[in-house]
Design an enzyme around this catalytic site. Structure first.
Site, PDB file in Angstrom:
ATOM      1  N   GLU A 311       0.862  -1.452  -0.068  1.00  0.00           N
ATOM      2  CA  GLU A 311      -0.206  -0.380   0.164  1.00  0.00           C
ATOM      3  C   GLU A 311       0.769   0.912   0.031  1.00  0.00           C
ATOM      4  O   GLU A 311       0.593   2.101   0.533  1.00  0.00           O
ATOM      5  CB  GLU A 311      -0.938   0.358   1.284  1.00  0.00           C
ATOM      6  CG  GLU A 311      -1.940  -1.270   1.305  1.00  0.00           C
ATOM      7  CD  GLU A 311      -3.110  -1.197   2.456  1.00  0.00           C
ATOM      8  OE1 GLU A 311      -4.119  -2.009   1.750  1.00  0.00           O
ATOM      9  OE2 GLU A 311      -2.778  -0.574   3.100  1.00  0.00           O
ATOM     10  N   ASP A 385      -8.429  -8.993   4.428  1.00  0.00           N
ATOM     11  CA  ASP A 385      -7.946  -7.252   4.706  1.00  0.00           C
ATOM     12  C   ASP A 385      -9.356  -7.696   6.226  1.00  0.00           C
ATOM     13  O   ASP A 385     -10.173  -6.978   6.457  1.00  0.00           O
ATOM     14  CB  ASP A 385      -8.289  -6.358   4.403  1.00  0.00           C
ATOM     15  CG  ASP A 385      -7.875  -5.514   5.533  1.00  0.00           C
ATOM     16  OD1 ASP A 385      -7.189  -5.726   6.496  1.00  0.00           O
ATOM     17  OD2 ASP A 385      -8.070  -4.360   4.246  1.00  0.00           O
ATOM     18  N   GLU A 413     -12.666  -1.530  12.373  1.00  0.00           N
ATOM     19  CA  GLU A 413     -12.764  -1.038  10.485  1.00  0.00           C
ATOM     20  C   GLU A 413     -14.102  -1.751   9.623  1.00  0.00           C
ATOM     21  O   GLU A 413     -14.388  -0.727   9.708  1.00  0.00           O
ATOM     22  CB  GLU A 413     -11.532  -1.405   9.753  1.00  0.00           C
ATOM     23  CG  GLU A 413     -11.107  -0.974   8.517  1.00  0.00           C
ATOM     24  CD  GLU A 413      -9.698  -0.999   7.976  1.00  0.00           C
ATOM     25  OE1 GLU A 413      -9.576  -0.742   6.761  1.00  0.00           O
ATOM     26  OE2 GLU A 413      -8.905  -1.383   8.965  1.00  0.00           O
TER      27      GLU A 413
END
Length: 720
Positions: A311, A385, A413
């Site tokens: 990332e 993820d 998240e």
């Protein structure tokens, strides 16, 4: 005189009200130490413990004595004196054979062998006419952990009259990862700003730092990574190292080691070098010098956590080197002081044509056996993820020569973020209990992580923290349960979700089973409800763009395909789901044969992973007898219905919980019900454009159009 008395009484009344409100705002977590309400149990405890004897003078033993005295005085409703030598007949005795002559005289050497460096014994015994309740360990920190265990027994009103408990951690490094930035923002943080007030450090040590350390010690967490994996090299400069040292000093008595994230390009950014190539001798020398400098500030510095070549983060691949080359360079730097490197396996590339779920395995499997002995490869629980549900990561069991460290996410998240009640112990247990078949049946993920499968002495588990400056620490009151259960499972992964929910509720609210039983039921079903109204049957990554808050199954045409929802659900007129069998990406081949055969078979794959591994027709017949489309509709509706049931249950318990926390949870559940409905309606309306089938008549229908939901765009979502 009359006015003065009235004014004084009024002031006392306001003070009492204020104290009550503050006392129940969630700050005390599960360490409330309220007086035991059961009269018989209270009397038994008072008979068992009349004074505390802690022999030894280390900061850790002082912390243990302070905790025992505060905890017992509160729980027993009367002062419990602490002495260096006994004067009563019923003594709580705590210490090690080295620190306490009384402990030494009990001849516990053989029994303590299995306790190791952090474990402990809790015993009831008699010696020389004295009756002792004993907390014994080989080390001071073991005494501290044992003291918290004893207090937990009293908080949950267990019998302590005939104690015979031996406990030692199954995993060596039990660590919180804080994704905290130096400007005090928290990436994926939903509980306020960072705890670490860098501006006022090192001069001001906030009481929260000490209470944070106490809370971690109470569940056996022994490490904290202070900074974000998307690292800032400034934390490695003297200006910040003196602040890191102040935190380390505050945490040390509680057995909590400090770790830092290492930005791979730091030799360039703060070191003045022209390269960060891990095989360059100048670079290697720079890291050794920098690490030696860190140890002058923090003598027990734990080591580095690294996110590299992921990332946008720099890493060894920028220089044509491997992850092992990068990790080993840092491992060599920290090795002389006993430090470790936790090297994250969360890597994937948009340019890579392979299924994102396969990329970490493809990169790291060939490196097995190439890492230094003090390197842990830190692997997320699933291959994509932190989704509401994922199959276990195929790397677990696939790297027998390399210690693998589990990474769970406590901060929610992808599980509703800061507004959702999501008890995650069932998720943790689901993953840890999964069988990899790496060495035949019974080779569970837990055995990989705790080192028993491949005899690794270096072991670790990490949780991405959900903690911030909110008064109750985690934003949502029930978010505390995930911090608690992670720590307890890191110590002993055989504990059940039910037991941990029971403990946390009793310690945090009340032992009254009229409250505990129904709220435990809420906890145990909460994660499955979220899976159902967000991503049922193996769907994943359906959240909105960038901030990940709310649904976005339509997200498409972004600069990275693997950051879009359509990349994962692949809905079309024929069906829905990601084909990861031999006819698709063949991600199933990364698992050992028995698992691959199960996941790869449309008939054998658990329905909870169906659309993770298969593209399935809309009219495919499910186990329920319904078609896939109808089953999706029922799952989404079931999730919403469960949240509404949670609301009803909580509303009926108002008389059993303090008003402040009751209203807090009530309002959060109301928000969750709206969000669950938003998810259900958005996803079903969007997928209906492909299925061309009606929502079953008996189910609640969306009251808005798809265009309405696609137009929603929440602003300033926290934690980006």
């Amino acid at each position: 005189m009359y006015k003065s008395v009235c004014l004084l009484l009024l002031l006392l009344a306001f003070t009492a009200v204020g104290q009550k409100l503050l006392a129940e705002d969630g700050y005390r977590l599960w360490l409330r130490y309220e007086q035991v309400p059961d009269a018989a149990r209270l009397q038994a405890y008072r008979q068992a413990v009349q004074e505390i004897v802690v022999q030894g003078n280390s900061p850790t033993l002082a912390a243990a004595q302070k905790e025992l005295q505060a905890g017992l005085s509160g729980l027993l409703g009367q002062p419990i004196p602490a002495r260096q030598a006994p004067s009563q007949q019923r003594i709580l005795l705590a210490g090690t054979p080295a620190s306490s002559t009384l402990i030494k005289e009990l001849n516990l050497t053989e029994k303590l062998k299995a306790a190791g460096d952090e474990g402990y014994l809790l015993l009831t015994t008699t010696q020389g006419g004295q009756k002792y309740t004993v907390v014994a360990a080989n080390t001071d920190v073991g005494v501290l952990y044992g003291s918290f265990h004893l207090l937990r027994l009293l908080q949950t009103q267990e019998d302590i009259s005939t104690l015979s408990v031996a406990s030692a951690p199954k995993i060596k490094h039990r660590v919180l990862n804080h994704w905290d930035n130096l400007d005090r923002t928290v990436e994926r943080g939903y509980a306020g700003f960072s705890l670490w007030d860098w501006h006022r450090l090192p001069g001001y040590i906030d009481q929260r730092y000490l209470d944070y350390a106490r809370a971690n010690a109470s569940v056996g967490i022994n490490g904290t990574v202070l900074t974000n994996v998307n690292a800032n090299a400034l934390v490695l400069t003297p200006e910040y190292l003196v602040k890191v040292a102040a935190l380390a000093d505050a945490f040390r008595p509680y057995g909590l080691k400090v770790y830092l994230t290492a930005r791979f390009s730091a030799p360039i950014e703060i070191g003045g070098l022209k390269t960060a190539d891990p095989l360059d001798e100048q670079v290697r020398a720079w890291w050794k010098q920098k690490t030696a400098e860190i140890y002058t500030y923090v003598p027990d510095f734990g080591g580095f956590l690294v996110k590299a070549n992921s990332e946008g983060q720099p890493g060894p691949q920028n220089y044509g080197r491997s992850h092992a080359d990068g990790a080993n360079m840092l491992a060599d730097a920290v090795a002389p002081k006993g430090g470790i490197v936790m090297w994250r396996a969360f890597v994937y590339s948009n340019e890579e044509p392979q299924d994102r779920a396969k990329q970490a395995y493809n990169e790291f499997k060939p490196l097995d056996g190439q890492f230094r002995d003090n390197v842990l490869v830190q692997v997320k629980n699933g291959p994509v993820d932190f989704q509401p549900r994922e199959p276990f990561h195929p790397l677990f069991g696939a790297m027998p020569k390399t210690p693998l460290m589990m990474e769970f996410q406590l901060t929610q998240e992808y599980l509703g973020q800061g507004t959702t009640l999501a008890y995650l112990a069932p998720l943790f247990k689901e993953v840890l209990g999964a069988d990899t078949y790496a060495k035949g049946k019974g080779a569970t993920v837990a055995k990989v992580v705790d080192g028993t499968l491949d005899r690794h002495p270096l072991t670790g588990i990490a949780g991405v923290a959900n903690i911030g400056t909110e008064r109750n620490w985690t934003g949502h009151q029930f978010g505390q349960a995930n911090w608690y259960s992670f720590g307890r499972l890191a110590w002993d992964h055989t504990l059940s979700s039910e037991k941990l929910a029971d403990e946390w509720l009793k310690m945090t609210f009340t032992n009254n089973n009229t409250f505990v039983a129904p709220v435990k039921n809420i906890l145990l079903h909460s994660r499955e409800a979220i899976v159902n109204y967000m991503t049922p049957l193996g769907l994943h990554h359906l959240m909105a763009w960038d901030h990940h808050y709310g649904p976005g199954p339509w997200v498409n045409n972004k600069h990275r395909a693997d950051w879009t929802a359509v990349y994962y659900h692949r809905a079309d007129g024929e069906g829905i789901g990601f084909d990861r069998t031999k006819t698709g990406s063949n991600a199933v081949e990364q698992y050992f044969a028995p698992v691959a055969r199960q996941f790869g078979s449309l008939k054998k794959v658990p329905e909870s992973y169906l659309l993770w591994f298969h593209h399935v027709g809309w009219d495919y017949k499910m186990n329920s007898g319904r078609t896939l489309w109808n089953e999706l509709c029922y799952k989404y509706s079931s999730g919403v219905d469960t949240v509404r049931q949670m609301q009803q249950t909580w509303d009926n318990l108002q008389e059993l919980v303090d008003e402040e926390r009751f209203q807090h949870v009530k309002m959060f559940l109301a928000m969750q019900e709206k969000e669950a409905t938003w998810w259900r309606n958005s996803c079903l309306l969007y997928f209906q454009t492909f299925s061309k089938r009606s929502i079953p008549q008996e189910l609640e229908k969306p009251d808005k159009t798809l265009e309405y939901y696609m137009g929603l765009d929440p602003k300033f979502v926290p934690g980006i």
